[in-house]
Write a protein that holds these residues in place. Structure first.
Motif, PDB file in Angstrom:
ATOM      1  N   SER A  61       1.088  -1.312   0.096  1.00  0.00           N
ATOM      2  CA  SER A  61       0.031  -0.054  -0.051  1.00  0.00           C
ATOM      3  C   SER A  61       0.833   1.204  -0.015  1.00  0.00           C
ATOM      4  O   SER A  61       0.387   2.513  -0.621  1.00  0.00           O
ATOM      5  CB  SER A  61      -0.931  -0.150   1.319  1.00  0.00           C
ATOM      6  N   VAL A  62       2.132   1.088   0.430  1.00  0.00           N
ATOM      7  CA  VAL A  62       3.014   2.343   0.597  1.00  0.00           C
ATOM      8  C   VAL A  62       3.638   2.738  -0.773  1.00  0.00           C
ATOM      9  O   VAL A  62       3.946   1.638  -1.405  1.00  0.00           O
ATOM     10  CB  VAL A  62       4.087   2.146   1.536  1.00  0.00           C
ATOM     11  N   GLY A  63       3.301   3.781  -1.375  1.00  0.00           N
ATOM     12  CA  GLY A  63       3.683   4.170  -2.560  1.00  0.00           C
ATOM     13  C   GLY A  63       3.347   3.609  -3.877  1.00  0.00           C
ATOM     14  O   GLY A  63       3.719   3.871  -4.798  1.00  0.00           O
ATOM     15  N   PHE A  64       1.907   3.289  -3.574  1.00  0.00           N
ATOM     16  CA  PHE A  64       1.250   2.700  -4.629  1.00  0.00           C
ATOM     17  C   PHE A  64       1.052   3.845  -5.620  1.00  0.00           C
ATOM     18  O   PHE A  64       0.742   3.374  -6.758  1.00  0.00           O
ATOM     19  CB  PHE A  64      -0.099   1.843  -4.209  1.00  0.00           C
ATOM     20  N   GLU A  65       0.825   4.853  -5.482  1.00  0.00           N
ATOM     21  CA  GLU A  65       0.217   5.907  -6.391  1.00  0.00           C
ATOM     22  C   GLU A  65       1.341   6.140  -7.326  1.00  0.00           C
ATOM     23  O   GLU A  65       1.136   6.642  -8.475  1.00  0.00           O
ATOM     24  CB  GLU A  65      -0.123   7.184  -5.558  1.00  0.00           C
ATOM     25  N   ASN A  66       2.586   5.764  -6.939  1.00  0.00           N
ATOM     26  CA  ASN A  66       3.776   5.868  -7.895  1.00  0.00           C
ATOM     27  C   ASN A  66       4.527   4.659  -8.239  1.00  0.00           C
ATOM     28  O   ASN A  66       5.626   4.801  -7.960  1.00  0.00           O
ATOM     29  CB  ASN A  66       4.548   6.987  -7.405  1.00  0.00           C
ATOM     30  N   TRP A  67       3.923   3.610  -8.167  1.00  0.00           N
ATOM     31  CA  TRP A  67       4.472   2.196  -8.085  1.00  0.00           C
ATOM     32  C   TRP A  67       5.451   2.087  -9.551  1.00  0.00           C
ATOM     33  O   TRP A  67       6.396   1.425  -9.094  1.00  0.00           O
ATOM     34  CB  TRP A  67       3.429   1.094  -8.106  1.00  0.00           C
ATOM     35  N   GLN A  68       5.002   2.649 -10.521  1.00  0.00           N
ATOM     36  CA  GLN A  68       5.766   2.385 -11.863  1.00  0.00           C
ATOM     37  C   GLN A  68       7.054   2.985 -11.745  1.00  0.00           C
ATOM     38  O   GLN A  68       8.116   2.205 -12.159  1.00  0.00           O
ATOM     39  CB  GLN A  68       5.054   2.977 -12.852  1.00  0.00           C
ATOM     40  N   HIS A  69       7.459   3.976 -11.037  1.00  0.00           N
ATOM     41  CA  HIS A  69       8.668   4.563 -10.935  1.00  0.00           C
ATOM     42  C   HIS A  69       9.185   4.357  -9.553  1.00  0.00           C
ATOM     43  O   HIS A  69      10.419   4.595  -9.382  1.00  0.00           O
ATOM     44  CB  HIS A  69       8.394   6.034 -11.253  1.00  0.00           C
ATOM     45  N   GLY A  70       8.330   4.319  -8.569  1.00  0.00           N
ATOM     46  CA  GLY A  70       9.132   4.338  -7.172  1.00  0.00           C
ATOM     47  C   GLY A  70       9.517   2.977  -6.815  1.00  0.00           C
ATOM     48  O   GLY A  70      10.255   2.943  -5.883  1.00  0.00           O
ATOM     49  N   TRP A  71       8.801   1.964  -7.191  1.00  0.00           N
ATOM     50  CA  TRP A  71       9.162   0.596  -6.445  1.00  0.00           C
ATOM     51  C   TRP A  71      10.090  -0.087  -7.370  1.00  0.00           C
ATOM     52  O   TRP A  71      10.219  -0.013  -8.337  1.00  0.00           O
ATOM     53  CB  TRP A  71       7.799  -0.130  -6.602  1.00  0.00           C
ATOM     54  N   SER A  72      10.828  -1.000  -6.635  1.00  0.00           N
ATOM     55  CA  SER A  72      11.797  -1.845  -7.044  1.00  0.00           C
ATOM     56  C   SER A  72      11.242  -3.068  -7.693  1.00  0.00           C
ATOM     57  O   SER A  72      10.020  -3.259  -7.652  1.00  0.00           O
ATOM     58  CB  SER A  72      12.505  -2.321  -6.191  1.00  0.00           C
ATOM     59  N   ALA A  73      11.948  -3.518  -8.591  1.00  0.00           N
ATOM     60  CA  ALA A  73      11.444  -4.842  -9.557  1.00  0.00           C
ATOM     61  C   ALA A  73      11.063  -5.889  -8.598  1.00  0.00           C
ATOM     62  O   ALA A  73      10.024  -6.605  -8.711  1.00  0.00           O
ATOM     63  CB  ALA A  73      12.410  -5.280 -10.507  1.00  0.00           C
ATOM     64  N   ASN A  74      11.659  -6.145  -7.538  1.00  0.00           N
ATOM     65  CA  ASN A  74      11.492  -7.412  -6.602  1.00  0.00           C
ATOM     66  C   ASN A  74      10.031  -6.982  -5.817  1.00  0.00           C
ATOM     67  O   ASN A  74       9.014  -7.760  -5.672  1.00  0.00           O
ATOM     68  CB  ASN A  74      12.488  -7.648  -5.450  1.00  0.00           C
ATOM     69  N   LYS A  75       9.762  -5.601  -5.607  1.00  0.00           N
ATOM     70  CA  LYS A  75       8.446  -5.272  -4.950  1.00  0.00           C
ATOM     71  C   LYS A  75       7.458  -5.337  -5.739  1.00  0.00           C
ATOM     72  O   LYS A  75       6.325  -5.920  -5.430  1.00  0.00           O
ATOM     73  CB  LYS A  75       8.705  -3.925  -4.460  1.00  0.00           C
ATOM     74  N   ARG A  85      -1.127  -6.097  -7.110  1.00  0.00           N
ATOM     75  CA  ARG A  85      -1.013  -4.835  -7.317  1.00  0.00           C
ATOM     76  C   ARG A  85       0.504  -4.719  -7.947  1.00  0.00           C
ATOM     77  O   ARG A  85       1.252  -5.387  -7.820  1.00  0.00           O
ATOM     78  CB  ARG A  85      -0.930  -4.121  -5.967  1.00  0.00           C
ATOM     79  N   ALA A  86       0.404  -3.537  -9.058  1.00  0.00           N
ATOM     80  CA  ALA A  86       1.752  -3.352  -9.512  1.00  0.00           C
ATOM     81  C   ALA A  86       2.013  -4.398 -10.616  1.00  0.00           C
ATOM     82  O   ALA A  86       2.869  -4.575 -11.110  1.00  0.00           O
ATOM     83  CB  ALA A  86       2.629  -3.108  -8.764  1.00  0.00           C
ATOM     84  N   CYS A  87       0.854  -5.098 -11.145  1.00  0.00           N
ATOM     85  CA  CYS A  87       0.992  -5.973 -12.127  1.00  0.00           C
ATOM     86  C   CYS A  87       1.274  -5.520 -13.366  1.00  0.00           C
ATOM     87  O   CYS A  87       0.381  -4.328 -13.950  1.00  0.00           O
ATOM     88  CB  CYS A  87      -0.222  -6.839 -12.336  1.00  0.00           C
ATOM     89  N   PRO A  88       2.166  -5.770 -14.434  1.00  0.00           N
ATOM     90  CA  PRO A  88       2.358  -5.149 -15.641  1.00  0.00           C
ATOM     91  C   PRO A  88       1.228  -5.098 -16.656  1.00  0.00           C
ATOM     92  O   PRO A  88       0.112  -5.829 -16.646  1.00  0.00           O
ATOM     93  CB  PRO A  88       3.624  -5.617 -16.312  1.00  0.00           C
ATOM     94  N   THR A  89       0.845  -3.970 -17.309  1.00  0.00           N
ATOM     95  CA  THR A  89      -0.097  -4.087 -18.472  1.00  0.00           C
ATOM     96  C   THR A  89       0.354  -3.688 -19.699  1.00  0.00           C
ATOM     97  O   THR A  89       1.546  -3.426 -19.813  1.00  0.00           O
ATOM     98  CB  THR A  89      -1.180  -2.698 -17.925  1.00  0.00           C
ATOM     99  N   ALA A  90      -0.260  -3.874 -20.757  1.00  0.00           N
ATOM    100  CA  ALA A  90      -0.077  -3.888 -21.808  1.00  0.00           C
ATOM    101  C   ALA A  90       0.288  -2.321 -22.316  1.00  0.00           C
ATOM    102  O   ALA A  90      -0.584  -1.398 -21.551  1.00  0.00           O
ATOM    103  CB  ALA A  90      -1.266  -4.293 -23.009  1.00  0.00           C
ATOM    104  N   PRO A  91       1.210  -2.130 -23.090  1.00  0.00           N
ATOM    105  CA  PRO A  91       1.394  -0.527 -23.164  1.00  0.00           C
ATOM    106  C   PRO A  91       0.273   0.276 -24.125  1.00  0.00           C
ATOM    107  O   PRO A  91      -0.570  -0.559 -24.730  1.00  0.00           O
ATOM    108  CB  PRO A  91       2.792  -0.527 -24.329  1.00  0.00           C
ATOM    109  N   PRO A  92       0.027   1.279 -23.453  1.00  0.00           N
ATOM    110  CA  PRO A  92      -1.076   1.974 -24.516  1.00  0.00           C
ATOM    111  C   PRO A  92      -0.949   2.145 -26.094  1.00  0.00           C
ATOM    112  O   PRO A  92       0.328   2.171 -26.336  1.00  0.00           O
ATOM    113  CB  PRO A  92      -0.976   3.426 -23.951  1.00  0.00           C
TER     114      PRO A  92
END
Length: 222
Positions: A61-75, A85-92
């Motif tokens: 829950s911590v930092g979820f609003e910026n997970w693309q740039h703020g989270w590490s790959a392991n997180k 949460r933070a599951c990759p999606t298809a590019p726009p």
């Protein structure tokens, strides 16, 4: 392949068990063999026999609003598997917007639009086309006409009294009209009718022959 390489997620392998399938209910739905294999190889489905851990490796829950740039790959991988949460999606999809709006500012396109917009809108929307000024076509000069000095039809009914001597000479020479009878052997206008065979009884043979040669009159039987 991209998710597998980047996040180690969605990889196709020959593993005996899929440790992400049914993970939400692993305690009740997984077999003992799957629990044992997944706990040993992927740290999932482990039966905790000692005291429960005091904390999780990541707070999803911590930092979820910026997970693309703020989270590490392991997180990202952990939170995608354990918290969805933070599951990759298809590019726009790529943008399909046009480089120019050919309706905007069209009322003043000549002065307001840049050259590139005029060219683009002219080709794609038939707007903003530069129309060259028409080249004036020179008007040809009127052809020169060679007028005759006298009209030998005008006033012919009274030529003897109305025509000047110069006109009489010119018309006699060029149109065989206005000729004085003293200068010609015959007057081909006197007693003339537009009926050549009728002149047989009106004109003599000599007059018909002369007028036929010189005036083209009285030629029916000459």
């Amino acid at each position: 392949a991209w998710c597998c390489k980047r996040y180690n997620f969605g990889c196709v392998s020959s593993k005996p068990y899929n440790c992400t399938a049914g993970y939400a209910t692993w305690r009740h739905s997984w077999s003992a063999d799957k629990k044992g294999w997944c706990c040993k190889h992927e740290g999932a489905g482990c039966e905790i026999t000692g005291p429960p851990p005091t904390s999780l490796p990541y707070d999803c829950s911590v930092g979820f609003e910026n997970w693309q740039h703020g989270w590490s790959a392991n997180k990202k991988v952990y939170c995608c598997i354990h918290a969805r949460r933070a599951c990759p999606t298809a590019p726009p999809p790529p943008s399909t917007s046009l480089p120019y709006d050919c309706n905007a500012g069209f009322n003043n396109w000549v002065a307001a639009w840049p050259k590139a917009k005029k060219q683009w809108c002219c080709i794609h929307a038939a707007r903003g086309c530069q129309v060259p000024h028409p080249v004036p076509v020179p008007v040809p000069a009127p052809a020169l006409t060679t007028s005759v000095p006298y009209d030998c039809n005008a006033g012919y009914s009274n030529w003897q009294a109305g025509w000047s001597p110069a006109k009489q000479d010119w018309c006699c020479t060029h149109s065989h009209r206005g000729c004085a009878t003293a200068s010609l052997p015959y007057d081909c206008d006197a007693d003339y009718v537009a009926c050549d065979h009728c002149l047989v009884t009106r004109w003599s043979v000599g007059k018909r022959a002369w007028c036929c040669v010189h005036r083209g009159r009285g030629c029916s039987d000459v």
